[in-house]
Scaffold this motif. Structure first.
Motif, PDB file in Angstrom:
ATOM      1  N   LEU A   1      64.845   8.183  55.971  1.00 33.37           N
ATOM      2  CA  LEU A   1      64.835   9.223  54.937  1.00 33.37           C
ATOM      3  C   LEU A   1      66.238   9.791  54.771  1.00 33.37           C
ATOM      4  N   LYS A   2      66.900  10.058  55.863  1.00 33.18           N
ATOM      5  CA  LYS A   2      68.271  10.603  55.820  1.00 33.18           C
ATOM      6  C   LYS A   2      69.202   9.653  55.052  1.00 33.18           C
ATOM      7  N   LYS A   3      69.114   8.352  55.350  1.00 36.30           N
ATOM      8  CA  LYS A   3      69.956   7.360  54.650  1.00 36.30           C
ATOM      9  C   LYS A   3      69.673   7.371  53.150  1.00 36.30           C
ATOM     10  N   VAL A   4      68.402   7.364  52.790  1.00 36.55           N
ATOM     11  CA  VAL A   4      68.015   7.307  51.376  1.00 36.55           C
ATOM     12  C   VAL A   4      68.437   8.589  50.649  1.00 36.55           C
ATOM     13  N   ALA A   5      68.187   9.740  51.271  1.00 37.90           N
ATOM     14  CA  ALA A   5      68.458  11.027  50.613  1.00 37.90           C
ATOM     15  C   ALA A   5      69.949  11.362  50.536  1.00 37.90           C
ATOM     16  N   GLU A   6      70.755  10.792  51.429  1.00 39.91           N
ATOM     17  CA  GLU A   6      72.184  11.095  51.412  1.00 39.91           C
ATOM     18  C   GLU A   6      72.988  10.142  50.526  1.00 39.91           C
ATOM     19  N   LYS A   7      72.331   9.185  49.889  1.00 41.67           N
ATOM     20  CA  LYS A   7      73.051   8.245  49.001  1.00 41.67           C
ATOM     21  C   LYS A   7      73.566   8.972  47.779  1.00 41.67           C
TER      22      LYS A   7
ATOM     23  N   PHE B   1      52.303  16.606  66.929  1.00 46.85           N
ATOM     24  CA  PHE B   1      53.594  15.981  67.164  1.00 46.85           C
ATOM     25  C   PHE B   1      54.483  16.305  65.983  1.00 46.85           C
ATOM     26  N   GLU B   2      55.708  16.704  66.260  1.00 50.57           N
ATOM     27  CA  GLU B   2      56.641  16.962  65.154  1.00 50.57           C
ATOM     28  C   GLU B   2      58.056  16.592  65.540  1.00 50.57           C
ATOM     29  N   GLN B   3      58.801  16.268  64.509  1.00 50.65           N
ATOM     30  CA  GLN B   3      60.194  15.873  64.662  1.00 50.65           C
ATOM     31  C   GLN B   3      60.945  16.405  63.441  1.00 50.65           C
ATOM     32  N   SER B   4      62.215  16.720  63.620  1.00 49.71           N
ATOM     33  CA  SER B   4      63.031  17.235  62.515  1.00 49.71           C
ATOM     34  C   SER B   4      64.350  16.496  62.431  1.00 49.71           C
ATOM     35  N   VAL B   5      64.933  16.547  61.237  1.00 46.76           N
ATOM     36  CA  VAL B   5      66.265  15.997  61.008  1.00 46.76           C
ATOM     37  C   VAL B   5      66.945  16.874  59.960  1.00 46.76           C
ATOM     38  N   VAL B   6      68.249  17.015  60.077  1.00 43.54           N
ATOM     39  CA  VAL B   6      69.016  17.726  59.054  1.00 43.54           C
ATOM     40  C   VAL B   6      69.678  16.668  58.184  1.00 43.54           C
ATOM     41  N   ILE B   7      69.433  16.792  56.881  1.00 45.57           N
ATOM     42  CA  ILE B   7      69.959  15.838  55.903  1.00 45.57           C
ATOM     43  C   ILE B   7      71.044  16.537  55.092  1.00 45.57           C
ATOM     44  N   ASN B   8      72.165  15.872  54.933  1.00 44.61           N
ATOM     45  CA  ASN B   8      73.293  16.439  54.189  1.00 44.61           C
ATOM     46  C   ASN B   8      73.089  16.255  52.690  1.00 44.61           C
ATOM     47  N   ALA B   9      72.117  16.984  52.171  1.00 45.62           N
ATOM     48  CA  ALA B   9      71.792  16.949  50.742  1.00 45.62           C
ATOM     49  C   ALA B   9      70.981  18.198  50.430  1.00 45.62           C
ATOM     50  N   PRO B  10      71.048  18.667  49.174  1.00 47.85           N
ATOM     51  CA  PRO B  10      70.240  19.831  48.801  1.00 47.85           C
ATOM     52  C   PRO B  10      68.748  19.487  48.841  1.00 47.85           C
ATOM     53  N   LYS B  11      67.909  20.492  49.044  1.00 49.10           N
ATOM     54  CA  LYS B  11      66.483  20.224  49.212  1.00 49.10           C
ATOM     55  C   LYS B  11      65.846  19.581  47.978  1.00 49.10           C
ATOM     56  N   GLU B  12      66.402  19.843  46.795  1.00 44.57           N
ATOM     57  CA  GLU B  12      65.861  19.214  45.580  1.00 44.57           C
ATOM     58  C   GLU B  12      66.031  17.693  45.628  1.00 44.57           C
ATOM     59  N   LYS B  13      67.158  17.243  46.162  1.00 45.64           N
ATOM     60  CA  LYS B  13      67.389  15.801  46.277  1.00 45.64           C
ATOM     61  C   LYS B  13      66.517  15.202  47.380  1.00 45.64           C
ATOM     62  N   VAL B  14      66.419  15.906  48.493  1.00 46.76           N
ATOM     63  CA  VAL B  14      65.565  15.429  49.589  1.00 46.76           C
ATOM     64  C   VAL B  14      64.115  15.370  49.123  1.00 46.76           C
ATOM     65  N   TRP B  15      63.695  16.371  48.353  1.00 50.31           N
ATOM     66  CA  TRP B  15      62.313  16.447  47.873  1.00 50.31           C
ATOM     67  C   TRP B  15      61.936  15.211  47.048  1.00 50.31           C
ATOM     68  N   GLN B  16      62.878  14.669  46.321  1.00 51.22           N
ATOM     69  CA  GLN B  16      62.604  13.461  45.530  1.00 51.22           C
ATOM     70  C   GLN B  16      62.112  12.320  46.405  1.00 51.22           C
ATOM     71  N   ASN B  17      62.449  12.351  47.682  1.00 47.47           N
ATOM     72  CA  ASN B  17      62.074  11.293  48.620  1.00 47.47           C
ATOM     73  C   ASN B  17      60.909  11.679  49.533  1.00 47.47           C
ATOM     74  N   VAL B  18      60.512  12.941  49.476  1.00 46.44           N
ATOM     75  CA  VAL B  18      59.438  13.431  50.338  1.00 46.44           C
ATOM     76  C   VAL B  18      58.216  13.859  49.528  1.00 46.44           C
ATOM     77  N   GLY B  19      58.424  14.441  48.367  1.00 45.27           N
ATOM     78  CA  GLY B  19      57.355  15.074  47.604  1.00 45.27           C
ATOM     79  C   GLY B  19      56.494  14.149  46.777  1.00 45.27           C
ATOM     80  N   SER B  20      56.548  12.878  47.033  1.00 40.94           N
ATOM     81  CA  SER B  20      55.751  11.897  46.297  1.00 40.94           C
ATOM     82  C   SER B  20      55.299  10.817  47.280  1.00 40.94           C
ATOM     83  N   LEU B  21      54.043  10.435  47.189  1.00 43.10           N
ATOM     84  CA  LEU B  21      53.537   9.385  48.081  1.00 43.10           C
ATOM     85  C   LEU B  21      54.248   8.060  47.841  1.00 43.10           C
TER      86      LEU B  21
END
Length: 176
Positions: free
Chosen positions: A170-176, A32-52
Motif C-alpha cells: 500500500l505504501k509503495k502504491v500510495a507514494e507513487k 490484530f492490528e498493524q500501522s504504517v506511515v505513508i508519505n502522502a496526503p490522506k486523500e491520496k492514500v484513501w484512493q487505495n484504501v476506500g474501495s474494495l
C-alpha cells in the motif's frame, strides 16, 4: 534410549499443558492490528484504501493465488458494496462487504469466510494525519473457536507477515 523417552514424555506433557492453557486462558476475542506511515496526503492514500477494488490491488491475501476469481457487487466504494472470492486452498472462499465508510478517514468491512473454515471477522482501516503523511491502521477482529485459540501464536505470526506485506505494498502504491 531412556533419556530419549524422558525427553519425548516431557515434550508431550508440555504440549498438553500448552493446549489446556490455550483452551481455557486465551481470550476468544481476537484482535490484530498493524500501522504504517505513508508519505502522502490522506486523500491520496484513501484512493487505495476506500474501495474494495483498489484494496485488492495491494491486498496480500488476494495475491496468494494468481488464479483467484473475484466477483464484485457494486462499484466497491459504498456501504453495502461487496465482493466474493474463490481461490486455492491457501486463499479459500469468502465474501467481504463494506459496513461503514467515512471518506478519507475510515472503512469497516465484514468478512465472511466460507472455505476452508466457516467464520466471520471485521476489518477496519483508519487513516489519521501524521506529520506531513498519513498513518494507516489496519485491524482485524473476530472470535476464535477452541482450535483457533490453540493456533493463536501461529495466527499472530501469519497475520504480522501478511499485514506487513500488505501495508508495505500500500505504501509503495500510495507514494507513487
Amino acid at each position: 534410549m531412556k533419556t530419549f523417552f524422558k525427553i519425548l514424555v516431557a515434550i508431550i506433557i508440555l504440549a498438553a499443558l500448552y493446549v489446556l492453557i490455550a483452551m481455557f486462558a486465551f481470550d476468544k476475542k481476537y484482535h490484530f492490528e498493524q500501522s504504517v506511515v505513508i508519505n502522502a496526503p490522506k486523500e491520496k492514500v484513501w484512493q487505495n484504501v476506500g474501495s474494495l477494488k483498489a484494496y485488492n490491488v495491494w491486498d496480500p491475501f488476494s495475491k496468494a493465488d494468481k488464479d483467484i476469481v473475484i466477483t464484485y457487487s457494486g462499484a466497491g466504494d459504498k456501504v453495502g458494496d461487496s465482493y466474493h472470492w474463490k481461490g486455492n486452498d491457501e486463499v479459500g472462499e469468502g465474501e467481504q462487504s463494506i459496513t461503514e465508510l467515512v471518506p478519507n478517514e475510515k472503512m469497516i468491512t465484514k468478512l465472511h469466510f466460507i472455505k476452508p473454515f466457516e467464520g466471520d471477522a471485521v476489518a477496519t482501516f483508519v487513516l489519521t494525519p501524521e506529520g506531513s503523511g498519513t498513518k494507516v491502521t489496519w485491524a482485524l477482529d473476530n472470535e476464535l473457536n477452541t482450535m483457533m485459540k490453540i493456533m493463536k501464536p501461529m495466527m499472530d505470526m501469519n497475520m504480522k507477515k501478511m499485514f506487513d506485506q500488505g501495508l508495505g505494498d500500500l505504501k509503495k502504491v500510495a507514494e507513487k
